[in-house]
Motif scaffolding. Structure first.
Motif, PDB file in Angstrom:
ATOM      1  N   PHE A  82     -13.406  -1.185  -5.376  1.00 26.75           N
ATOM      2  CA  PHE A  82     -13.731  -0.353  -5.198  1.00 26.75           C
ATOM      3  C   PHE A  82     -12.963   1.207  -5.234  1.00 26.75           C
ATOM      4  N   ASN A  83     -13.887   1.990  -5.911  1.00 28.30           N
ATOM      5  CA  ASN A  83     -12.450   3.239  -6.411  1.00 28.30           C
ATOM      6  C   ASN A  83     -10.980   3.241  -7.028  1.00 28.30           C
ATOM      7  N   GLY A  84     -11.685   1.680  -7.183  1.00 26.07           N
ATOM      8  CA  GLY A  84      -9.519   0.821  -8.257  1.00 26.07           C
ATOM      9  C   GLY A  84      -9.437   0.252  -6.557  1.00 26.07           C
ATOM     10  N   GLY A  85      -9.578   0.287  -5.093  1.00 26.85           N
ATOM     11  CA  GLY A  85      -8.909  -0.010  -4.448  1.00 26.85           C
ATOM     12  C   GLY A  85      -9.844  -1.980  -3.984  1.00 26.85           C
ATOM     13  N   THR A  86      -8.821  -2.747  -3.846  1.00 27.46           N
ATOM     14  CA  THR A  86      -8.802  -4.074  -3.487  1.00 27.46           C
ATOM     15  C   THR A  86     -10.794  -4.402  -2.825  1.00 27.46           C
ATOM     16  N   LEU A  87     -11.742  -4.849  -3.147  1.00 23.47           N
ATOM     17  CA  LEU A  87     -12.592  -4.740  -2.513  1.00 23.47           C
ATOM     18  C   LEU A  87     -12.768  -6.961  -1.765  1.00 23.47           C
ATOM     19  N   ALA A  88     -13.083  -6.574  -0.603  1.00 21.34           N
ATOM     20  CA  ALA A  88     -12.612  -8.142  -0.155  1.00 21.34           C
ATOM     21  C   ALA A  88     -13.508  -8.450   0.633  1.00 21.34           C
ATOM     22  N   GLU A 134     -16.939   9.646  11.359  1.00 20.50           N
ATOM     23  CA  GLU A 134     -15.830  10.318  10.717  1.00 20.50           C
ATOM     24  C   GLU A 134     -14.650   9.278  10.291  1.00 20.50           C
ATOM     25  N   GLN A 135     -13.876   9.260  10.909  1.00 21.60           N
ATOM     26  CA  GLN A 135     -12.897   8.468  10.893  1.00 21.60           C
ATOM     27  C   GLN A 135     -13.283   7.308   9.291  1.00 21.60           C
ATOM     28  N   ALA A 136     -14.032   6.573   9.332  1.00 24.68           N
ATOM     29  CA  ALA A 136     -14.439   6.017   8.537  1.00 24.68           C
ATOM     30  C   ALA A 136     -15.180   6.110   7.634  1.00 24.68           C
ATOM     31  N   LEU A 137     -16.003   7.501   7.908  1.00 27.56           N
ATOM     32  CA  LEU A 137     -16.058   7.887   6.099  1.00 27.56           C
ATOM     33  C   LEU A 137     -15.138   8.186   5.798  1.00 27.56           C
ATOM     34  N   ASP A 138     -13.852   9.219   6.547  1.00 25.12           N
ATOM     35  CA  ASP A 138     -13.344   9.046   5.354  1.00 25.12           C
ATOM     36  C   ASP A 138     -11.972   8.271   4.578  1.00 25.12           C
ATOM     37  N   ARG A 139     -12.062   7.024   5.491  1.00 26.72           N
ATOM     38  CA  ARG A 139     -11.513   5.608   4.842  1.00 26.72           C
ATOM     39  C   ARG A 139     -12.361   5.112   4.000  1.00 26.72           C
ATOM     40  N   ARG A 140     -13.353   5.431   4.203  1.00 27.58           N
ATOM     41  CA  ARG A 140     -14.965   4.517   2.921  1.00 27.58           C
ATOM     42  C   ARG A 140     -14.646   3.544   3.364  1.00 27.58           C
ATOM     43  N   ARG A 141     -13.103   2.445   3.116  1.00 24.43           N
ATOM     44  CA  ARG A 141     -13.253   1.484   2.919  1.00 24.43           C
ATOM     45  C   ARG A 141     -12.258   0.668   4.012  1.00 24.43           C
ATOM     46  N   LEU A 142     -13.027  -0.191   4.160  1.00 22.38           N
ATOM     47  CA  LEU A 142     -11.755  -0.683   6.240  1.00 22.38           C
ATOM     48  C   LEU A 142     -11.885  -2.629   5.600  1.00 22.38           C
ATOM     49  N   ASP A 143     -11.135  -2.654   6.127  1.00 24.22           N
ATOM     50  CA  ASP A 143     -10.408  -4.279   6.421  1.00 24.22           C
ATOM     51  C   ASP A 143     -11.172  -4.706   7.509  1.00 24.22           C
ATOM     52  N   ILE A 144     -12.539  -5.125   7.698  1.00 21.55           N
ATOM     53  CA  ILE A 144     -12.737  -5.945   8.982  1.00 21.55           C
ATOM     54  C   ILE A 144     -12.555  -7.153   9.318  1.00 21.55           C
ATOM     55  N   SER A 145     -12.066  -7.951  10.801  1.00 24.04           N
ATOM     56  CA  SER A 145     -12.142  -8.957  10.763  1.00 24.04           C
ATOM     57  C   SER A 145     -13.272 -10.738  10.268  1.00 24.04           C
ATOM     58  N   PRO A 146     -12.762 -11.067   9.793  1.00 28.56           N
ATOM     59  CA  PRO A 146     -14.206 -12.113   9.467  1.00 28.56           C
ATOM     60  C   PRO A 146     -15.272 -11.456  10.365  1.00 28.56           C
ATOM     61  N   LEU A 147     -14.576 -12.319  11.481  1.00 30.86           N
ATOM     62  CA  LEU A 147     -15.662 -12.907  12.223  1.00 30.86           C
ATOM     63  C   LEU A 147     -17.072 -11.600  12.540  1.00 30.86           C
ATOM     64  N   SER A 148     -16.576 -10.294  12.748  1.00 30.08           N
ATOM     65  CA  SER A 148     -17.259  -9.654  12.412  1.00 30.08           C
ATOM     66  C   SER A 148     -18.125  -8.972  11.129  1.00 30.08           C
ATOM     67  N   HIS A 201      -2.167  -0.436   8.016  1.00 30.39           N
ATOM     68  CA  HIS A 201      -2.326   0.162   7.049  1.00 30.39           C
ATOM     69  C   HIS A 201      -3.493   1.203   6.639  1.00 30.39           C
ATOM     70  N   SER A 202      -4.039   1.895   6.436  1.00 28.66           N
ATOM     71  CA  SER A 202      -5.150   2.848   5.561  1.00 28.66           C
ATOM     72  C   SER A 202      -5.850   2.335   4.462  1.00 28.66           C
ATOM     73  N   GLY A 203      -7.610   2.782   5.080  1.00 29.09           N
ATOM     74  CA  GLY A 203      -7.957   2.853   4.012  1.00 29.09           C
ATOM     75  C   GLY A 203      -8.618   3.745   3.056  1.00 29.09           C
ATOM     76  N   VAL A 204      -7.624   4.433   2.904  1.00 28.75           N
ATOM     77  CA  VAL A 204      -7.454   6.476   2.617  1.00 28.75           C
ATOM     78  C   VAL A 204      -6.598   5.338   0.856  1.00 28.75           C
ATOM     79  N   MET A 205      -7.839   5.827   0.518  1.00 28.24           N
ATOM     80  CA  MET A 205      -7.242   5.562  -0.998  1.00 28.24           C
ATOM     81  C   MET A 205      -5.528   6.504  -1.190  1.00 28.24           C
ATOM     82  N   PRO A 206      -4.564   6.049  -1.743  1.00 29.20           N
ATOM     83  CA  PRO A 206      -3.215   7.005  -1.761  1.00 29.20           C
ATOM     84  C   PRO A 206      -3.713   7.988  -3.186  1.00 29.20           C
ATOM     85  N   ARG A 207      -2.575   9.028  -3.357  1.00 27.59           N
ATOM     86  CA  ARG A 207      -3.236   9.956  -4.006  1.00 27.59           C
ATOM     87  C   ARG A 207      -3.023   9.219  -5.084  1.00 27.59           C
TER      88      ARG A 207
END
Length: 317
Positions: A82-88, A134-148, A201-207
């Motif tokens: 997703f946007n070049g970052g890992t989509l797990a 709003e924090q999540a929208l800034d990150r866009r991509r977050l790795d949540i727990s397998p259960l969630s 680690h941050s889900g924000v895309m590195p520059r």
């Protein structure tokens, strides 16, 4: 307009036009016949979405303005991005409507999602939840727990099934709320786990990754303007003021294909589009118009990508 829309697509252009209100563009990079399906349940101030495809595709998409999109993979091949970052498998996507983004899957992928109107979210969420959003929208991509993640998949599938079985009515605002609230609760449970935990680690895309993505987008824009003209990689690199090695690396990271493969796929997609628009045109003329050395070379490349001769595409049109 509320309702249930089902689409089966064997062509990337058909798939691109299937999701009402979205701007989407697909480039088929994998060889073979595309088999894709999309289910879109439009509710009052929300929607539920299921999408599945079987081939290596690069998708560029922009959700509708005023919507927030929550998405999670249902099934997927490895190395999806997703946007070049890992989509797990347990990656939660939280996206703002009106913002352009890309998903690239090197093989089969199935996605579940829901969109909710910003005004409805403002009514449903408290101040702390709004801050989490709003924090999540800034990150866009977050790795949540397998259960969630699994609970979210189950809740979305259950809600979709309720509409398919006519237990819920998409025209009913109350049924719409009953459909999205369990999924929304799961989303915020996952966000609480990630955003309240110590930062790993941050889900924000590195520059640097964002720069690579923008380089690829600029290259694709040039390619699309030159579909009927020769375009060498040295020319493309010169236009972008970058090296061949850098361009190759960026395309492999963002699209999992070389620039040459991506450009060829764009040219073949344009050929397929023209064959459907004008089925009686000469395949030789079409091949030469799009810069292929001969009709036989064009036909060979076309069949390798789409699993059928261009003449068969014309007859079907």
């Amino acid at each position: 307009m509320t309702g249930i829309a089902r689409h089966q697509a064997s062509d990337s252009d058909e798939l691109a036009g299937a999701l009402s209100g979205w701007s989407q563009d697909y480039t088929q990079l994998g060889r073979g016949r595309l088999h894709a399906e999309l289910l879109h349940i439009q509710l009052v101030e929300a929607s539920l979405i299921y999408e599945h495809s079987n081939l290596h595709l690069h998708e560029n998409m922009t959700p509708p303005e005023g919507q927030v999109v929550f998405g999670i993979p249902l099934s997927m091949s490895t190395d999806s991005t997703f946007n070049g970052g890992t989509l797990a498998r347990d990656t939660l996507l939280v996206l703002e409507g009106g913002q352009e983004m890309e998903i690239c899957a090197p093989g089969e992928i199935g996605m579940l999602g829901m969109t909710i109107d910003r005004r409805l979210l403002a009514h449903l969420l408290g101040a702390e939840e709004q801050e989490r959003l709003e924090q999540a929208l800034d990150r866009r991509r977050l790795d949540i727990s397998p259960l969630s993640a699994q609970r979210l998949r189950q809740d979305l599938c259950t809600s979709i099934g309720a509409f398919e079985r006519a237990e819920f009515d998409p025209r009913s605002a109350d049924d719409g709320l009953r459909a999205v609230m369990p999924g929304l609760d799961c989303v915020f449970q996952g966000l609480d786990e990630v955003l309240r935990a110590p930062a790993r680690h941050s889900g924000v895309m590195p520059r640097s990754l964002e720069q690579r993505r923008r380089l690829v987008l600029a290259a694709v824009e040039i390619m699309q303007a030159r579909l009927d003209l020769p375009l060498s990689m040295p020319e493309l690199c010169q236009a972008l003021n970058t090296s061949h090695r850098t361009l190759q690396y960026c395309f492999r990271q963002i699209c999992q294909a070389t620039p040459q493969q991506f450009f060829l796929s764009l040219r073949l997609a344009e050929a397929r589009r023209r064959l459907k628009q004008d089925p009686v045109q000469s395949i030789t003329t079409l091949a030469l118009d799009l810069g292929f050395a001969s009709s036989s070379h064009f036909s060979s490349l076309y069949k390798r990508l789409y699993g059928e001769q261009p003449s068969l595409t014309s007859r079907r049109a």
